[in-house]
Structures are given as structure tokens and as C-alpha cells.
Design an enzyme around this catalytic site. Structure first.
Site, PDB file in Angstrom:
ATOM      1  N   ILE B  51       0.838  -1.201   0.000  1.00 46.30           N
ATOM      2  CA  ILE B  51       0.000   0.000   0.000  1.00 46.30           C
ATOM      3  C   ILE B  51       0.875   1.255   0.000  1.00 46.30           C
ATOM      4  CG2 ILE B  51      -1.645   1.339   1.392  1.00 46.30           C
ATOM      5  CD1 ILE B  51      -2.916  -1.361   2.220  1.00 46.30           C
ATOM      6  N   LYS B  54       1.994   1.936  -3.463  1.00 41.36           N
ATOM      7  CA  LYS B  54       0.950   2.477  -4.333  1.00 41.36           C
ATOM      8  C   LYS B  54       0.698   3.948  -4.007  1.00 41.36           C
ATOM      9  CE  LYS B  54      -1.086  -2.111  -4.534  1.00 41.36           C
ATOM     10  NZ  LYS B  54      -2.154  -3.000  -4.016  1.00 41.36           N
ATOM     11  N   VAL B  97      -9.414  -3.149  -3.031  1.00 38.15           N
ATOM     12  CA  VAL B  97      -9.514  -3.843  -1.744  1.00 38.15           C
ATOM     13  C   VAL B  97      -8.246  -4.691  -1.620  1.00 38.15           C
ATOM     14  CG1 VAL B  97     -10.786  -5.534  -0.384  1.00 38.15           C
ATOM     15  CG2 VAL B  97     -12.037  -3.875  -1.781  1.00 38.15           C
ATOM     16  N   GLN B  98      -7.387  -4.288  -0.722  1.00 41.00           N
ATOM     17  CA  GLN B  98      -6.106  -4.980  -0.561  1.00 41.00           C
ATOM     18  C   GLN B  98      -6.346  -6.384   0.005  1.00 41.00           C
ATOM     19  OE1 GLN B  98      -3.017  -3.526  -1.365  1.00 41.00           O
ATOM     20  NE2 GLN B  98      -2.149  -5.568  -1.015  1.00 41.00           N
ATOM     21  N   LEU B  99      -5.781  -7.375  -0.658  1.00 42.02           N
ATOM     22  CA  LEU B  99      -5.933  -8.770  -0.227  1.00 42.02           C
ATOM     23  C   LEU B  99      -4.629  -9.255   0.391  1.00 42.02           C
ATOM     24  CD1 LEU B  99      -7.880 -10.182  -3.293  1.00 42.02           C
ATOM     25  CD2 LEU B  99      -8.816  -9.321  -1.136  1.00 42.02           C
ATOM     26  N   ASP B 123      -8.385  -2.834  -9.786  1.00 38.16           N
ATOM     27  CA  ASP B 123      -7.657  -4.110  -9.865  1.00 38.16           C
ATOM     28  C   ASP B 123      -8.280  -5.114 -10.834  1.00 38.16           C
ATOM     29  OD1 ASP B 123      -5.402  -3.724  -8.360  1.00 38.16           O
ATOM     30  OD2 ASP B 123      -6.214  -4.546  -6.502  1.00 38.16           O
ATOM     31  N   GLY B 171       0.890 -21.029 -12.727  1.00 39.89           N
ATOM     32  CA  GLY B 171       0.126 -20.330 -11.684  1.00 39.89           C
ATOM     33  C   GLY B 171      -1.206 -19.899 -12.269  1.00 39.89           C
ATOM     34  N   ARG B 172      -2.249 -19.926 -11.452  1.00 35.10           N
ATOM     35  CA  ARG B 172      -3.597 -19.622 -11.966  1.00 35.10           C
ATOM     36  C   ARG B 172      -4.414 -18.836 -10.964  1.00 35.10           C
ATOM     37  NH1 ARG B 172      -6.628 -25.555 -11.357  1.00 35.10           N
ATOM     38  NH2 ARG B 172      -5.376 -26.206  -9.578  1.00 35.10           N
ATOM     39  N   PRO B 271      14.398  -8.522  -7.125  1.00 34.26           N
ATOM     40  CA  PRO B 271      13.407  -7.472  -7.413  1.00 34.26           C
ATOM     41  C   PRO B 271      13.804  -6.650  -8.636  1.00 34.26           C
ATOM     42  CG  PRO B 271      14.808  -6.826  -5.562  1.00 34.26           C
ATOM     43  CD  PRO B 271      15.255  -8.195  -5.977  1.00 34.26           C
ATOM     44  N   GLY B 273      11.862  -6.276 -11.471  1.00 37.76           N
ATOM     45  CA  GLY B 273      11.316  -6.757 -12.736  1.00 37.76           C
ATOM     46  C   GLY B 273       9.841  -6.395 -12.823  1.00 37.76           C
ATOM     47  N   GLY B 275       7.579  -6.255 -10.381  1.00 37.21           N
ATOM     48  CA  GLY B 275       7.054  -5.467  -9.263  1.00 37.21           C
ATOM     49  C   GLY B 275       6.790  -4.010  -9.601  1.00 37.21           C
TER      50      GLY B 275
HETATM   51  N1  LIG Z   1       5.256  -8.654  -8.715  1.00 39.39           N
HETATM   52  C1  LIG Z   1       4.044  -8.343  -8.220  1.00 39.39           C
HETATM   53  O1  LIG Z   1       3.655  -7.185  -8.234  1.00 39.39           O
HETATM   54  C2  LIG Z   1       3.192  -9.411  -7.697  1.00 39.39           C
HETATM   55  C3  LIG Z   1       3.803 -10.564  -7.309  1.00 39.39           C
HETATM   56  N2  LIG Z   1       3.074 -11.612  -6.842  1.00 39.39           N
HETATM   57  C4  LIG Z   1       3.840 -12.791  -6.458  1.00 39.39           C
HETATM   58  O2  LIG Z   1       3.576 -13.811  -7.423  1.00 39.39           O
HETATM   59  C5  LIG Z   1       3.581 -15.082  -6.803  1.00 39.39           C
HETATM   60  C6  LIG Z   1       2.241 -15.766  -7.059  1.00 39.39           C
HETATM   61  O3  LIG Z   1       1.211 -15.020  -6.442  1.00 39.39           O
HETATM   62  P1  LIG Z   1      -0.334 -15.246  -6.800  1.00 39.39           P
HETATM   63  O4  LIG Z   1      -0.521 -15.122  -8.253  1.00 39.39           O
HETATM   64  O5  LIG Z   1      -1.108 -14.418  -5.879  1.00 39.39           O
HETATM   65  O6  LIG Z   1      -0.470 -16.801  -6.534  1.00 39.39           O
HETATM   66  P2  LIG Z   1      -1.270 -17.659  -5.447  1.00 39.39           P
HETATM   67  O7  LIG Z   1      -0.403 -17.814  -4.255  1.00 39.39           O
HETATM   68  O8  LIG Z   1      -2.664 -17.185  -5.325  1.00 39.39           O
HETATM   69  O9  LIG Z   1      -1.306 -19.031  -6.249  1.00 39.39           O
HETATM   70  C7  LIG Z   1      -0.141 -19.730  -6.560  1.00 39.39           C
HETATM   71  C8  LIG Z   1      -0.358 -20.499  -7.831  1.00 39.39           C
HETATM   72  O10 LIG Z   1       0.814 -21.258  -8.097  1.00 39.39           O
HETATM   73  C9  LIG Z   1       0.475 -22.614  -8.280  1.00 39.39           C
HETATM   74  N3  LIG Z   1       1.526 -23.461  -7.744  1.00 39.39           N
HETATM   75  C10 LIG Z   1       1.898 -23.608  -6.460  1.00 39.39           C
HETATM   76  N4  LIG Z   1       2.895 -24.503  -6.364  1.00 39.39           N
HETATM   77  C11 LIG Z   1       3.138 -24.952  -7.619  1.00 39.39           C
HETATM   78  C12 LIG Z   1       4.042 -25.905  -8.165  1.00 39.39           C
HETATM   79  N5  LIG Z   1       4.884 -26.589  -7.395  1.00 39.39           N
HETATM   80  N6  LIG Z   1       4.019 -26.109  -9.490  1.00 39.39           N
HETATM   81  C13 LIG Z   1       3.168 -25.444 -10.285  1.00 39.39           C
HETATM   82  N7  LIG Z   1       2.308 -24.526  -9.809  1.00 39.39           N
HETATM   83  C14 LIG Z   1       2.286 -24.281  -8.494  1.00 39.39           C
HETATM   84  C15 LIG Z   1      -0.818 -22.821  -7.538  1.00 39.39           C
HETATM   85  O11 LIG Z   1      -1.511 -23.906  -8.089  1.00 39.39           O
HETATM   86  P3  LIG Z   1      -2.970 -24.382  -7.540  1.00 39.39           P
HETATM   87  O12 LIG Z   1      -3.927 -23.404  -8.169  1.00 39.39           O
HETATM   88  O13 LIG Z   1      -3.077 -25.751  -8.076  1.00 39.39           O
HETATM   89  O14 LIG Z   1      -2.917 -24.288  -6.061  1.00 39.39           O
HETATM   90  C16 LIG Z   1      -1.509 -21.490  -7.751  1.00 39.39           C
HETATM   91  O15 LIG Z   1      -2.242 -21.473  -8.944  1.00 39.39           O
HETATM   92  C17 LIG Z   1       3.875 -14.802  -5.325  1.00 39.39           C
HETATM   93  O16 LIG Z   1       5.263 -14.919  -5.104  1.00 39.39           O
HETATM   94  C18 LIG Z   1       3.452 -13.365  -5.135  1.00 39.39           C
HETATM   95  O17 LIG Z   1       4.161 -12.723  -4.083  1.00 39.39           O
HETATM   96  C19 LIG Z   1       1.708 -11.558  -6.791  1.00 39.39           C
HETATM   97  C20 LIG Z   1       1.035 -10.428  -7.169  1.00 39.39           C
HETATM   98  C21 LIG Z   1       1.727  -9.241  -7.597  1.00 39.39           C
END
Ligand SMILES: NC(=O)C1=CN([C@@H]2O[C@H](COP(=O)(O)OP(=O)(O)OC[C@H]3O[C@@H](n4cnc5c(N)ncnc54)[C@H](OP(=O)(O)O)[C@@H]3O)[C@@H](O)[C@H]2O)C=CC1
Ligand SMILES: NC(=O)C1=CN([C@@H]2O[C@H](COP(=O)(O)OP(=O)(O)OC[C@H]3O[C@@H](n4cnc5c(N)ncnc54)[C@H](OP(=O)(O)O)[C@@H]3O)[C@@H](O)[C@H]2O)C=CC1
Lengths: 302, 302
Positions: B51, B54, B97-99, B123, B171-172, B271, B273, B275
Site C-alpha cells: 500500500i 501504491k 480492496v487490498q488482499l 484491480d 500459476g492460476r 526485485p 522486474g 514489481g
Molecule cells: N510482482 C508483483 O507485483 C506481484 C507478485 N506476486 C507474487 O507472485 C507469486 C504468485 O502469487 P499469486 O498469483 O497471488 O499466486 P497464489 O499464491 O494465489 O497461487 C499460486 C499459484 O501457483 C500454483 N503453484 C503452487 N505450487 C506450484 C508448483 N509446485 N508447481 C506449479 N504450480 C504451483 C498454484 O496452483 P494451484 O492453483 O493448483 O494451487 C496457484 O495457482 C507470489 O510470489 C506473489 O508474491 C503476486 C502479485 C503481484
């Protein structure tokens, strides 16, 4: 040699269940007549066939189906008015706008679809419902397009576990390819989406444990592209010339069925595969809308 | 040896453009003070850092940023009330809404996010906006989560054409992986989505021309999984112990950067990239909301 998934028989089973559910709903709520309204613009032959099918199956199950037929001269405002009238009618539970809109006037399809009340959106085409499906979520999504629901049902009928499998969806329309990919992702498949810009489609198809095709190109997917043992779901409906038929044509899918069935573990025929399931899920979605009215439905927009 | 995409420098360039756009908007509409409101529940340290970033960048660009800070005892009703107050306030243009919501009370996150007015949804987390993104469409989607927008911007900066390439998203989540896949599909990549249930992640990653990783696992993606010449975008932000640092820790991504940079054509550091791009696109989205008020915005729910 693949097992052929008999869509007609499976849809008939579903129809029996849907009929019982409709009867139960009417018994519990004697004033309720679960109703689907289908808005058609223009006079396309293919649309008429699809609408007739929905009316026939809907009525067989016990729904009321209203056909709102607008002329070829209909404007965007006219369609929006018609949809809003149905939105505001408490006697209507589900609304389908039959695509394409066949008008001589310019009509923005996306605008019309976003006019449908999300809680009456039988086809799951309003952006709110598309978004509910696209977002990660525990539990069931709201209203989802019928064809991908039908495909998923067919895949489930194979008994093969979806989670962890590589699912390849060829085609990315709003009513088939895109929502299909979302459903498979929610079921924990690794999901790839291919389309007309895909560089090496045969190679991608060869890596698919589960293949869903919806491109509208007769017999396009070759048998030797199929991974041995794959599940093949063919949504395509394409008319090809056939001199042996009275009509001079017959329907085939997007997959070369004869060749693919020697390689796949399960495959859907065309016709009699996905098509009947689509109609069954149109009815199921309408019933879901009607049932939601009697509780507090989860699809109300805030 | 890969080129390292300098997110900090690229974000600074964007910030200059955003500042000019903000100044122009204020000049054209002298009564308009483009305003972002950030709702925080509880006192998580990491949320506080995000926050602060931002607020800092938003203010540097010329936005007003309001921090609505609610206590750890906040109920779902309280958050919804706070969001609705902001929805109804014509002086607020964007709402975040910050999560995660850090409350001792049970709060349904999805319900809260769907309370945000879609036209103020900085968002891009309301289902309507997620659906607009998920549906095929010509032209730009509405409001899209900032991190995937930042990733796409970085990919575009490489000058490499996206159409026809195989893009793999690992990731999803709703805010990174899922919308990223949608953006790449709209740009005509063949898109695969992988996650924790994916059977053979190394093999899938090896087939990626464009790889976007957002899993939150330090250095998880190995260098020898990367296809030679691939573009690698690493969203991960993970703290690992580091005795040489005053804090005892340092941040690393989800990709083993040292090994991957020998194989990739382009790669983002962590960091510095993704971020900084995320913060820039939060500001860009807010500005988009404020600009939309002055015309008739395309994101109004009907
Ligand atoms: N640079 C930025 O500004 C931001 C960075 N981030 C960072 O990005 C990363 C991901 O965050 P976010 O998108 O919120 O993800 P989440 O933590 O909500 O979800 C993680 C995802 O990764 C998958 N996953 C976990 N372990 C594995 C594995 N071993 N192999 C393959 N897939 C895997 C999960 O699968 P499943 O769905 O099956 O559980 C899930 O879909 C974090 O490090 C976060 O800090 C996030 C937002 C902004
Ligand atoms: N069984 C049923 O109940 C239903 C059947 N259908 C049938 O399914 C088929 C698809 O319909 P629909 O989903 O509406 O599709 P659309 O006609 O809207 O789109 C076709 C899709 O296929 C892709 N495509 C076209 N050519 C190729 C190619 N050579 N290689 C790879 N991809 C290609 C297109 O790619 P791009 O996006 O790049 O243009 C597009 O995404 C049709 O035959 C239709 O009749 C449809 C609905 C219900």
C-alpha cells in the site's frame, strides 16, 4: 479401437432426470411455470433448426418455451427492449438470444448479451457469468454455456480422471472453446488453448490426453494427430456434400472420425455426440434459473 | 546470455507518461482530482508495504490516494459498507480492496470484490471485468489486473511478436495467472496454463517460447527447464534467508535466475522486474477510471 460416446442415449437419460426435477419444482411451487424465452432476429435456417430442438426438448421436459421472433429489420434498440421486457417479466426464468443476430441493421452482439439479466442468462454469455467462470472458485460456477457443460459431462462419463491430464481445446469462441478451457482448468487439468494462429497444431494435439475440438472445419483434425488413448470430443457440425443422401449432404465433425476412432480411447460421433448434450444442458440451465428464484439465487448482480 | 528486462527503468518511463496524462486531465477538468481509495482490513506487514508503494507512486504521478484502514475486527458487512460508500462517492475514481482481508471475522472475499463498482474496479477483480477479459473481443478489454498488464508490457518491450508463439503460464490466481493467460490469448499466443496439479511441469516449460511464472516458490523453475531463447517473466516475490543482509533475508523470484539467464533470450530480475510495473499499472488503471468519468466510460454495468 475407441468406445463411441453415445450422446443421444446419454442426453435421453439426462432428459428423464430433468423431467423429474421439473415436476418436483412444479409440485413444490404450484404457481411456478418454469419458462425459457428464446429471442430470434431474422430467419436463418440453421437458427430455426436449433430453436425447434430447444423448444421440443424443453417442452418434453415440462418447461414453457416462448419464441420471441423479431424481423430482419430489427434495430439494436429493439432487441435490447425485447430483452429488457423479458428481464422484467417474473414469469420468465431463462433468456436465450439466438446467435447470430440476423438483421439488416448494425447490432452490437456484446452489448445485447450484456443486457440479459445475469440471473436469467441461460446461455452463460453475460460478462458477469463469464467472469464467475473465469475466476478461481471453490464450488460450482453460476451459469455456464451449455455446449462445454455437455462436453464435460461426456468426459466424466468415460470415468477417466481429469485432474493432472493435459487437455487441449482447439477453438476459442465465447460459447465453446473459451468456457471449455475454464471448466477443464477448474477440474485441475493442465489446459492449452489453440486456434487459427497456432503454429504447430498437430504437435500440440499429439500431446493431448483430452482433446476438445470446436473449429467448424469438416474432418480437419487428422487421425495420426491423436495421441493413442486420448479422449476426443468433437463439437463441430459441418455439412458436406453427399450424393447418397436425399438432401445431397450429410453432417460431419471437425475430427476425421473414421481415422481417429482407431487411436482414441473414447470419441464422440457427429451427429449424436455433443449436439444432444447441448440441448439437455440448455434445459438444465433454465431449470437452474427457475430453481434459483425459489431460493435466493447465487447469480443476482449486486 | 539473456538481456535482463529492467523493470525499474521501464516503470520510471511509464511514470513520466502517467504524470503527463494526469496533468492533462486535471487541466481539462479543473474540478477533477483523480482519486484512488485503498481499503485495508487488519495490519499485515506485507500489505502495508504494498500500500505504501501504491500511495508513493500514485502521489508522485499526481493522484490523490486515500487509505481506508479498517481494524482486525471488521465484519463482512463493514467492508461491504466501506466499499459501497466509495462506490457512491463521485470524488473516488478507483477502488482497491487490498488482499488478503486480515480479519478475525469470516469474510467472503469474492462477495466483497463483486461489491466494487465495475467502473471503479482498479484491480479488475469484479466478475464483470474478469468476464469482459475472458470473452473474445476486438479492441481493448476494460479493467485488467495490474500485474499481468505489467508482464505483457515487459514482453512487448522485447520486440518479439506474441502471435503464434507458445506461451506457458505457471500459476492460476485471479490476479496474475488467469488474467495473464487471457491477455496472451487475446494477443494470439497458443496458451497453456499449469499449476500444482500439472503432471510434468519441466516438459511443459521446455515447450514455452514465452514463460510467465507466478507460483510463490523460491527459485522453483530450473534453468535447464527453460527453452533456449525463451522470454522469461518472473512474478514471484519470495523472501529467503541471507546472512549477508542486515535484515537477514533477501527477495528472489520463482525462477532460478542465475541458471535461467544463460538460456533465455530475455528475463526479468527479482526485485526490479515485474514489481515496479505492477505499481505503474495500478496508477494507469486508476487514471483510466478517472478519464472514463469525463467521457462515458465503457465499463458501466447495464
Ligand atoms: N510482482 C508483483 O507485483 C506481484 C507478485 N506476486 C507474487 O507472485 C507469486 C504468485 O502469487 P499469486 O498469483 O497471488 O499466486 P497464489 O499464491 O494465489 O497461487 C499460486 C499459484 O501457483 C500454483 N503453484 C503452487 N505450487 C506450484 C508448483 N509446485 N508447481 C506449479 N504450480 C504451483 C498454484 O496452483 P494451484 O492453483 O493448483 O494451487 C496457484 O495457482 C507470489 O510470489 C506473489 O508474491 C503476486 C502479485 C503481484
Ligand atoms: N454441438 C453443438 O451443440 C454446437 C456445435 N457448434 C459447432 O462447433 C464448431 C465451432 O463453433 P464455435 O465455437 O461457435 O466457433 P467459431 O466459429 O466462433 O470459432 C471457430 C474457432 O476455431 C478456430 N479455428 C478456425 N480454423 C482453425 C484452424 N485451421 N486451426 C485451429 N483453429 C481454427 C478459430 O480461431 P480464431 O479465433 O483464431 O479465429 C475460432 O477460435 C462449429 O462447427 C459449430 O457448428 C457450436 C456450438 C454448439
Amino acid at each position: 479401437m475407441a468406445s463411441v460416446l453415445d450422446g443421444t442415449a446419454i442426453a435421453q437419460e439426462l432428459q428423464v432426470q430433468l423431467k423429474a426435477r421439473t415436476a418436483q419444482l412444479k409440485e413444490s411451487f404450484v404457481d411456478l411455470a418454469p419458462t425459457l424465452a428464446i429471442v430470434q432476429v431474422g430467419d436463418r435456417e440453421d437458427s430455426a433448426v436449433y430453436i425447434r430442438n430447444k423448444i421440443k426438448t424443453g417442452e418434453a421436459v415440462g418447461l414453457v418455451v416462448r419464441h420471441v421472433h423479431l424481423p430482419h429489420s430489427t434495430t439494436e434498440e429493439d432487441v435490447i427492449d425485447a430483452v429488457q421486457t423479458l428481464n422484467n417479466d417474473p414469469g420468465v426464468h431463462g433468456i436465450i438470444v439466438q446467435l447470430p443476430l440476423d438483421s439488416e441493421q448494425p447490432i452490437d452482439e456484446a452489448t445485447v448479451l450484456n443486457t440479459i439479466s445475469p440471473s436469467k442468462d441461460t446461455d452463460g454469455v453475460h460478462s458477469f457469468n463469464a467472469g464467475e467462470l473465469a475466476k478461481k472458485g471453490s464450488g460450482n460456477p453460476g451459469l455456464v454455456p451449455a455446449t462445454p457443460l455437455g462436453c464435460l459431462h461426456l468426459i466424466d462419463r468415460t470415468g477417466v480422471q481429469i485432474a493432472g491430464k493435459h487437455a487441449v481445446v482447439v477453438g476459442r469462441s465465447n460459447i465453446v472453446g473459451r468456457p471449455m478451457a475454464q471448466l477443464l482448468l477448474r477440474r485441475d487439468a493442465t489446459v492449452s488453448v489453440a486456434h487459427s494462429q497456432t503454429a504447430d497444431l498437430p504437435a500440440l494435439v499429439r500431446s493431448a490426453d483430452i482433446l476438445v475440438v470446436a473449429i467448424g472445419k469438416a474432418n480437419f483434425i487428422q487421425g495420426d494427430w491423436i495421441k493413442p488413448g486420448a479422449i476426443v470430443i468433437d463439437c463441430g457440425i459441418n455439412a458436406v456434400p453427399d450424393a447418397t443422401k436425399k438432401t445431397g449432404r450429410r453432417l460431419v465433425g471437425d475430427v476425421d472420425f473414421a481415422a481417429a476412432k482407431d487411436v482414441a480411447s473414447f470419441i464422440t460421433p457427429v451427429p449424436g455426440g455433443v449436439g444432444p448434450l447441448t440441448v439437455a444442458f440448455v434445459v438444465a440451465n433454465t431449470l437452474k434459473c427457475a430453481e434459483a428464484v425459489t431460493h435466493s439465487g447465487p447469480w443476482t448482480l449486486r
